[in-house]
Design a protein around this motif. Structure first.
Motif, short mmCIF file in Angstrom:
data_model
loop_
_atom_site.label_atom_id
_atom_site.label_comp_id
_atom_site.label_asym_id
_atom_site.label_seq_id
_atom_site.Cartn_x
_atom_site.Cartn_y
_atom_site.Cartn_z
N ASP A 127 0.75 -1.13 0.05
CA ASP A 127 0.01 0.04 -0.09
C ASP A 127 0.73 1.26 0.17
OD1 ASP A 127 -2.16 -1.66 -0.05
OD2 ASP A 127 -2.67 -1.32 2.23
N SER A 128 2.06 1.11 0.70
CA SER A 128 3.04 2.35 0.62
C SER A 128 3.46 2.58 -0.87
CB SER A 128 4.20 1.94 1.49
OG SER A 128 5.14 0.95 0.86
N GLY A 129 3.58 1.76 -1.91
CA GLY A 129 3.87 2.00 -2.97
C GLY A 129 5.24 1.35 -3.42
N VAL A 130 6.01 1.15 -2.31
CA VAL A 130 7.20 0.49 -2.48
C VAL A 130 7.54 -0.73 -3.21
CG1 VAL A 130 9.37 -0.22 -1.26
CG2 VAL A 130 8.18 1.72 -0.34
N VAL A 131 6.56 -1.48 -2.86
CA VAL A 131 6.52 -2.84 -3.67
C VAL A 131 5.82 -2.67 -4.93
CG1 VAL A 131 5.97 -5.32 -3.70
CG2 VAL A 131 7.10 -4.18 -1.93
N LYS A 132 6.43 -2.73 -6.27
CA LYS A 132 5.59 -2.61 -7.55
C LYS A 132 5.03 -4.23 -7.80
CE LYS A 132 6.56 1.91 -7.75
NZ LYS A 132 5.53 2.81 -7.64
N GLY A 133 5.95 -5.10 -7.70
CA GLY A 133 5.61 -6.27 -8.30
C GLY A 133 5.36 -6.60 -9.91
N GLU A 134 6.31 -5.75 -10.55
CA GLU A 134 5.81 -5.90 -11.97
C GLU A 134 6.77 -6.97 -12.54
OE1 GLU A 134 6.32 -2.14 -13.97
OE2 GLU A 134 4.20 -1.26 -13.37
N VAL A 135 8.10 -6.95 -11.84
CA VAL A 135 8.82 -8.06 -12.50
C VAL A 135 9.18 -8.80 -11.17
CG1 VAL A 135 11.14 -8.73 -13.38
CG2 VAL A 135 9.99 -6.47 -14.24
N CYS A 177 10.15 -12.64 -4.79
CA CYS A 177 10.60 -11.36 -4.48
C CYS A 177 10.32 -10.30 -5.70
CB CYS A 177 11.86 -11.25 -4.22
SG CYS A 177 13.09 -10.94 -5.29
N CYS A 178 10.11 -9.04 -5.39
CA CYS A 178 9.92 -8.04 -6.39
C CYS A 178 11.34 -7.67 -6.47
CB CYS A 178 9.14 -6.99 -5.45
SG CYS A 178 9.07 -5.36 -6.47
N THR A 179 11.64 -7.62 -7.63
CA THR A 179 13.07 -7.28 -8.18
C THR A 179 13.16 -5.64 -7.93
OG1 THR A 179 12.35 -6.76 -10.31
CG2 THR A 179 13.08 -9.06 -9.76
N SER A 180 12.39 -4.96 -8.13
CA SER A 180 12.65 -3.24 -8.02
C SER A 180 12.89 -3.20 -6.15
CB SER A 180 11.67 -2.66 -8.21
OG SER A 180 10.19 -2.90 -7.52
N SER A 181 12.33 -3.75 -5.20
CA SER A 181 12.39 -3.13 -3.68
C SER A 181 13.27 -4.39 -3.32
CB SER A 181 11.19 -3.25 -3.20
OG SER A 181 10.56 -4.55 -3.25
N GLU A 182 13.52 -5.70 -3.93
CA GLU A 182 14.35 -6.64 -3.37
C GLU A 182 13.69 -7.13 -2.15
OE1 GLU A 182 18.33 -5.77 -3.24
OE2 GLU A 182 18.57 -5.59 -5.37
N LEU A 183 12.21 -7.20 -1.83
CA LEU A 183 11.67 -7.95 -0.74
C LEU A 183 10.68 -9.06 -1.11
CD1 LEU A 183 10.29 -4.19 0.58
CD2 LEU A 183 12.29 -5.63 1.62
N PRO A 184 10.81 -9.82 0.10
CA PRO A 184 9.92 -11.00 -0.34
C PRO A 184 8.40 -10.87 -0.30
CG PRO A 184 10.63 -11.19 1.77
CD PRO A 184 11.39 -10.01 1.09
N ILE A 185 7.66 -11.34 -1.28
CA ILE A 185 6.16 -10.99 -1.32
C ILE A 185 5.39 -12.44 -1.40
CG2 ILE A 185 6.35 -8.87 -2.53
CD1 ILE A 185 6.42 -10.37 -5.36
N ALA A 186 6.19 -13.62 -1.36
CA ALA A 186 5.49 -14.71 -1.22
C ALA A 186 6.66 -15.94 -0.89
CB ALA A 186 4.65 -15.40 -2.39
N PHE A 187 6.21 -16.90 -0.19
CA PHE A 187 7.12 -17.88 -0.01
C PHE A 187 6.55 -19.44 0.49
CE2 PHE A 187 6.40 -16.33 4.16
CZ PHE A 187 6.45 -17.25 4.94
N MET A 188 7.21 -20.38 0.39
CA MET A 188 6.66 -21.57 0.81
C MET A 188 7.99 -22.39 1.32
SD MET A 188 4.45 -22.84 -2.56
CE MET A 188 3.88 -24.44 -1.72
N VAL A 189 7.71 -23.24 2.34
CA VAL A 189 8.75 -24.20 2.93
C VAL A 189 8.33 -25.68 2.65
CG1 VAL A 189 10.05 -24.72 4.93
CG2 VAL A 189 9.47 -22.52 4.64
#
Length: 321
Positions: A107-115, A161-173
């Motif tokens: 919601d802050s706009g940091v994570v775009k998630g396009e790539v 992960c979002c390549t622009s912010s380098e933050l995880p956006i989904a994961f599984m173990v």
């Protein structure tokens, strides 16, 4: 930057009711510690790289400043209560917390998630190998599988992960012996469920298959996956022994963004205890990874609320001052 300011970024407003519902409100029994404080203490454990619950309980008991930052007043919990809290909250509870923190970042706009970059990393299990050399001696859900340097006993953390912010956006173990290609679809389904409109999916040659590429196209995205060396496809995207990407320049440029997911793993392992597994079982391994990634999002939220977007990935900036 104080620990109190860092933990203040953990806005638990929408999940506080869920945490409170896990405990009794009236009747007999000792009054529980605030669930929000218990969760903040567990996040603090990963941020400060405290190796165990026993050490965490000792830190809270001896350091009143850290205890007050978590929300504890006079008394602090014992190490056994953190184990009980993990079992009480469970896998779904921790996943809800990660999703809540991720929504605030999105919601802050940091994570775009396009790539989006997809990959996995192996984590050693807290167990020795059993006699059959396939499972763990004390962790029966861990499996022997291929790691970065040979075969290991453990689990794999599959991450998008979002390549622009380098933050995880989904994961599984999952256990270490399961193939990576089986989990690209569940990861992308998680992204769609969270409203992240990815347009490009980048992955390494481990995901090379017609089925994986067609599945990505089915989500309306472009797959950027190099072909294996043994593939007969000509003029396709490839990565040589010298790690130089060869192929169409546009695709080669997109593929270079895959390094972002490696940086996510590097930060999580070096700074947030991802590779320091001291629990047993698949569910507990998931909770451990969830806390590592949630702590990463807490750092990003702190930087966003301080209007310092250049520090969204700088864990060191917030925990070493």
């Amino acid at each position: 930057m104080s620990i109190k300011q860092l933990l203040r970024s953990v806005n638990l407003g929408c999940i506080r009711g869920f945490l409170t519902s896990l405990y009794h409100r009236a009747g007999r029994g000792r009054k529980p510690y605030p669930p929000a404080s218990m969760l903040k203490a567990q996040l603090l454990k990963h941020l400060l790289r405290v190796p165990s619950d026993r050490r965490l309980a000792l830190l809270l008991k001896r350091n009143k400043r850290v205890a007050r930052a978590c929300g504890f007043r006079r008394e602090t919990p014992s190490h056994g209560l953190f184990t009980q809290f993990r079992h009480r909250l469970g896998r779904e509870g921790y996943h809800r917390i990660f999703s809540m923190l991720l929504k605030q970042v999105v919601d802050s706009g940091v994570v775009k998630g396009e790539v989006v970059a997809v990959d996995s990393t192996a984590v050693n299990a807290y167990s020795q190998r059993s006699i059959d050399n396939k499972t763990g001696k004390s962790d029966r859900e861990a499996r022997v599988g291929r790691g970065r340097r040979g075969f290991i006993l453990g689990y794999k953390v599959h991450t998008a992960c979002c390549t622009s912010s380098e933050l995880p956006i989904a994961f599984m173990v999952e256990p270490c012996n399961r193939n990576d290609k089986r989990f690209i679809k569940p990861l992308l389904e998680k992204l769609k469920a969270r409203g992240i409109g990815f347009k490009t999916v980048v992955a390494d040659a481990q995901y090379d298959s017609a089925e994986a590429r067609n599945m990505v196209r089915g989500y309306g995205a472009e797959p950027v996956i190099p072909y294996r060396k043994s593939s007969r496809i000509r003029n396709g995207l490839r990565v040589g022994k010298d790690f130089i990407v060869r192929g169409v320049k546009r695709l080669a440029k997109l593929f270079r963004k895959r390094v972002s997911v490696e940086r996510v793993f590097s930060r999580a392992k070096e700074w947030l205890l991802l590779d320091h597994l001291r629990v047993r079982g698949l569910e507990q391994a998931f909770i451990h990874a969830c806390l590592s990634f949630s702590a990463m999002l807490v750092v990003a939220l702190t930087a966003i609320r301080q209007h310092k977007p250049r520090f969204i990935r700088s864990i060191k900036h917030y925990v070493t001052q």
